[in-house]
Design a protein around this motif. Sequence first.
Motif, mmCIF file in Angstrom:
data_model
loop_
_atom_site.group_PDB
_atom_site.id
_atom_site.type_symbol
_atom_site.label_atom_id
_atom_site.label_comp_id
_atom_site.label_asym_id
_atom_site.label_seq_id
_atom_site.Cartn_x
_atom_site.Cartn_y
_atom_site.Cartn_z
ATOM 1 N N UNK A 90 20.802 44.606 11.672
ATOM 2 C CA UNK A 90 21.580 44.729 12.913
ATOM 3 C C UNK A 90 20.811 44.251 14.143
ATOM 4 N N UNK A 91 19.482 44.436 14.135
ATOM 5 C CA UNK A 91 18.688 43.963 15.282
ATOM 6 C C UNK A 91 18.825 42.448 15.458
ATOM 7 N N UNK A 92 18.977 41.746 14.349
ATOM 8 C CA UNK A 92 19.090 40.286 14.422
ATOM 9 C C UNK A 92 20.458 39.882 14.953
ATOM 10 N N UNK A 93 21.481 40.655 14.587
ATOM 11 C CA UNK A 93 22.819 40.386 15.121
ATOM 12 C C UNK A 93 22.847 40.668 16.622
ATOM 13 N N UNK A 94 22.201 41.766 17.017
ATOM 14 C CA UNK A 94 22.166 42.130 18.439
ATOM 15 C C UNK A 94 21.392 41.072 19.228
ATOM 16 N N UNK B 135 30.271 62.539 21.787
ATOM 17 C CA UNK B 135 30.816 61.195 21.623
ATOM 18 C C UNK B 135 30.497 60.649 20.236
ATOM 19 N N UNK B 136 31.406 59.808 19.739
ATOM 20 C CA UNK B 136 31.158 59.114 18.473
ATOM 21 C C UNK B 136 30.443 57.821 18.796
ATOM 22 N N UNK B 137 29.221 57.639 18.322
ATOM 23 C CA UNK B 137 28.488 56.428 18.708
ATOM 24 C C UNK B 137 29.036 55.178 18.035
ATOM 25 N N UNK B 138 28.897 54.041 18.716
ATOM 26 C CA UNK B 138 29.131 52.759 18.044
ATOM 27 C C UNK B 138 27.852 52.452 17.277
ATOM 28 N N UNK B 139 28.005 52.019 16.026
ATOM 29 C CA UNK B 139 26.819 51.663 15.235
ATOM 30 C C UNK B 139 26.963 50.206 14.796
ATOM 31 N N UNK B 140 26.057 49.369 15.258
ATOM 32 C CA UNK B 140 26.144 47.930 14.970
ATOM 33 C C UNK B 140 26.109 47.702 13.459
ATOM 34 N N UNK B 141 27.061 46.935 12.989
ATOM 35 C CA UNK B 141 27.135 46.629 11.561
ATOM 36 C C UNK B 141 28.060 47.568 10.812
ATOM 37 N N UNK C 57 20.215 50.036 14.144
ATOM 38 C CA UNK C 57 19.090 50.569 13.386
ATOM 39 C C UNK C 57 18.769 49.707 12.164
ATOM 40 N N UNK C 58 17.504 49.308 12.065
ATOM 41 C CA UNK C 58 17.060 48.593 10.870
ATOM 42 C C UNK C 58 16.654 49.588 9.779
ATOM 43 N N UNK C 59 16.696 50.872 10.116
ATOM 44 C CA UNK C 59 16.348 51.915 9.144
ATOM 45 C C UNK C 59 17.606 52.749 8.887
ATOM 46 N N UNK D 50 17.798 51.437 20.086
ATOM 47 C CA UNK D 50 17.375 50.328 19.214
ATOM 48 C C UNK D 50 16.292 50.860 18.295
ATOM 49 N N UNK D 51 16.655 51.071 17.042
ATOM 50 C CA UNK D 51 15.714 51.655 16.104
ATOM 51 C C UNK D 51 15.137 50.567 15.195
ATOM 52 N N UNK D 52 13.846 50.301 15.347
ATOM 53 C CA UNK D 52 13.158 49.345 14.475
ATOM 54 C C UNK D 52 12.385 50.109 13.410
ATOM 55 N N UNK D 53 11.724 49.379 12.518
ATOM 56 C CA UNK D 53 10.970 50.048 11.454
ATOM 57 C C UNK D 53 9.740 50.778 11.984
ATOM 58 N N UNK D 54 9.241 50.383 13.173
ATOM 59 C CA UNK D 54 8.068 51.044 13.748
ATOM 60 C C UNK D 54 8.450 51.964 14.900
ATOM 61 N N UNK D 55 9.212 51.444 15.847
ATOM 62 C CA UNK D 55 9.546 52.209 17.053
ATOM 63 C C UNK D 55 11.041 52.270 17.299
#
Length: 258
Positions: free
Chosen positions: A108-112, A82-88, A63-65, A6-11
């Motif tokens: 994507x964080x909001x969808x998750x 592995x090929x990762x699933x990427x939300x969105x 990832x929001x970034x 879970x990649x946010x803008x800070x962490x």
Amino acid sequence: MLLAIDCGNTNTVFSIYDGDDFIATWRTATEWQRTADQYYVWLTSLMRFEKIEADITDVIISSTVPRVVFNLRVFADRYFDTRPMVVGKAGCALPVDVRVDAGTAVGPDRLVNTVAGHDLFGGDLIVVDFGTATTFDVVAADGAYVGGVIAPGVNLSLEALHNAAAALPHVDISQPEHVVGTNTVACMQSGVFWGYVGLVREICARIKAERGRDMRVISTGGLAPLFQQAVDLFDEFRDDLTMHGLTVIYKYNKDLAD
Ligand SMILES: Nc1ncnc2c1ncn2[C@@H]1O[C@H](COP(=O)(O)OP(=O)(O)O)[C@@H](O)[C@H]1O
Ligand SMILES: CC(C)(COP(=O)(O)O)[C@@H](O)C(=O)NCCC(=O)O
Ligand SMILES: [K+]
């Protein structure tokens, strides 16, 4: 085993799951320049330190970034084959509808968070996430994401005061003892803390009024408990809400593929 990122803008938070069992979680600052090799060295040294032997076979990323996704894809491919699933992104379906204006790229964080909220608490929810920004995600009765609110994050507000005014220091958020501050730090803490309590309360009340129904308010993010202990703002708090959503989306896509 699943590695959920879970990649946010800070962490950026990495969590490992074995089926439904949570194994471990680690957090690092988000830096788009970080390479696949750097992620691997960092992650494996923490795993070794905690004596965790994880055989990672699958990776899911939110990832929001946008810029960090490239290196995270290389990381999954090079080290876990592995090929990762990427939300969105293509190849990662969502178990809920998204009903917003055409052309809107919802974070994507909001969808998750919407998926997680719906899975744990059903529909008619407001999910409040205290991240870099504070987001309110509105979840309809059927679990759909139907919009929300974006407000400046708590620390962002304090940083903005410090950056814009020469005489205002860097201040950490905490609940001030009094509303009326008798020193600069206490004044700033009061403005942001009580201002935020008002912001959350007003926005939730207006969302409920606009939708003409009662809705449960679910909170996540490290600062949620700080606000909850001062006043009753939330019905539920889940520290791991976004991570839980990632596991739900992963399973949904696995089932679709089988
Ligand atoms: N438990 C906590 N106590 C105090 N500050 C926190 C806590 N957790 C996160 N923060 C701060 O809140 C802000 C948002 O953090 P985070 O939720 O990781 O954001 P994002 O998901 O947008 O990367 C950051 O400034 C971070 O340092
Ligand atoms: C609003 C956000 C910046 C929040 O990100 P975060 O605080 O988790 O880093 C992110 O969800 C985003 O970039 N959203 C895109 C616009 C939207 O959701 O409508
Ligand atoms: K977030």
